[in-house]
Design an enzyme around this catalytic site. Sequence first.
Site, PDB file in Angstrom:
ATOM      1  CG  ASN A 151     -10.799  18.357  -2.866  1.00  0.00           C
ATOM      2  OD1 ASN A 151     -11.342  18.401  -1.754  1.00  0.00           O
ATOM      3  ND2 ASN A 151     -11.039  19.239  -3.828  1.00  0.00           N
ATOM      4  CD  GLU A 152      -2.832  17.139  -1.561  1.00  0.00           C
ATOM      5  OE1 GLU A 152      -2.907  16.268  -2.457  1.00  0.00           O
ATOM      6  OE2 GLU A 152      -1.918  17.983  -1.519  1.00  0.00           O
TER       7      GLU A 152
END
Length: 634
Positions: free
Chosen positions: A167-168
């Site tokens: 989850n950038e």
Amino acid sequence: MSIIDSPGKRQTQQERFEKTRTLIYPDSSQASQELAAEVAELIRTRQGKGERVVLGLATGSTPVPFYRELIRLHREEGLSFSNVTTFNLDEYYGLAGDHRESYCQFMRDQLFDHIDIPEENINIPDGTVPLDKVYESCLAYEARIEAAGGLDLQILGIGRTGHIGFNEPGSSKDSMTRLITLDRVTRQDAAADFLGVQNVPRFAVTMGVGTILKAKRLVLMAWGENKAEIVREAVEGTVTDQVSASFLQEHDNSTFLVDAAAASKLTRRSYPWLVGSVEWDKAMTRRAVIWLSRKLEKPVLKVIEEEYNENVVGELLTAAGPAYQVNIGVFNQLQHTITGWPGGKPDADDTNRPERAQPHPKRVLIFSPEPHDAFVGMGGTIERLVEQGHEVKIAIQTSGNLRVSDVAAYKFASVVREMAELIGGQGWEGQLSYANDIIGQLEEKGEFGIDPERVRKLKGLILRGEARDAARVCGVVDEALTFLDMPFYEAGRYRRFSLTDADVDIIASLLENYQPHQIYVTGDVADPSSLQALCFRAFANAIPEGGWTTDCRVWLYRGKELSLAGHEIDMAVPMSPDQLGLKSESLRKFQSINADELETPERNRETAREYDRLGMAEYEGIEAFQRWCQGSFA
Ligand code: GLP
């Protein structure tokens, strides 16, 4: 202390800056063992009731010690995983399950192949579904988690961008399993695994932040100094979708497990005087004064009484004031770290010098994990030591052959081939067939395949030549270089190396034979799974206690990892512009190594500027060292 069963325990005064419960351990193995013990307990309790456990698992080097401990518990203590269902966080998109860098393969290698979990209980996002089916497949993954009863415990690591799973930055709190574009930093961090950033996949399928937060319990692990800054942001910073790990602050049962290095930037560790009373010993005083001087942007000697009080360090003055007295003490300490005589200055009073004057000359042993490391970390100091008459030996621990490009190997093989042809083949049949063999093997394996042994050997020889050239620039003769070619390196790949007794024995016998008065070894151990950290560990395990070591000092140098901060430096070796130029020249000899690995003169300049800002003399560059004492890791 129970990790799993004591959520939401009241935080102590020291932890008041921390918004998620954070437990600090001396090292990753102790933390991993405790977590594994808790997981085992959970599994056994559920087994007793005939119930299942649903675990969320992570990849990366962080959970490896935890998985090793689970395997040990299975083998030695009969822990069964028959009632366990697992869901992995993520998978690279586009990699088949048997690709050697796929997370499927990783999980098999690191855990599943060694325990009794039924195959059908294992769930990993599928990175091979066609693009138009990805959405459906992600929904199905979510549904499978729900159907299993939800995640009891989700294990997490943290990426340098603060991501959990993949989850950038920009991933929202309620995001679900989906396809995501990998951040540039994340791809760079994976570059060594994929033999170059260009080969790292651009996309991944990952559980969302929302999926993760639905787990009943979250445990995020982080080891090493490399993670210290992002751990601080996640634990002490505001909750933001720019650092997805910060969402753990909003979960009512989450814990960070960190080792001392990963905790080092938390307020309670870096500025302990801000969170409570501290003991104002020499080290703490130096740290606080340097911090104050940098904060106020004025040299140490110019910090005044009121500024101590206004910045919560007034207590220091009560203990050791007045301000000028404290300032001058720290100024002198800093001043005493500076020496142009890294091996000690003969016939001089050494009371206030970092290294003792006698014996002179000294037997100096410098360890270099890869051939270039010592030159990057202390090329200028090497030159000084030789010039000042010490007997310098450089032990290059690994061949470094994984660093050398195919292009370089091809060049050498084709030169040999052409020479053989030029000479007409007579007496050169062996060389010709060797060169053809290398070229054939390079072509067969392709750009990203694994190098056969012969190719690795040649690449190692190329680096040996470059190391000799670099050493000569620093005044070191060929005979002073020893190539240890430690076996763990030859058998492995980056981030998958594991040290053996044979490796430690090699270092131990070198030490025993040479019995140095001074040792330099890498302090680049910010990432405990790095090659440099392993080489350091081999050294730390090999050095005996007592005997000749009572007349020996060990110094840690830093290469391309984080530079030492002002308060950490025990010896600062200043360099003139010419000396820094010489260091650059020696580094340029490593033609087959990526230039990014070698760009340290700028770091040496920065350390010099840091000293200048604190009010010390202004040098062109400084190579900084920390003294190591047996028993401490770094
Ligand atoms: C990858 C994984 C993460 C992991 C991170 C850190 O991005 N998708 O789950 O936490 O790497 O990796 P490492 O543990 O090797 O530092």
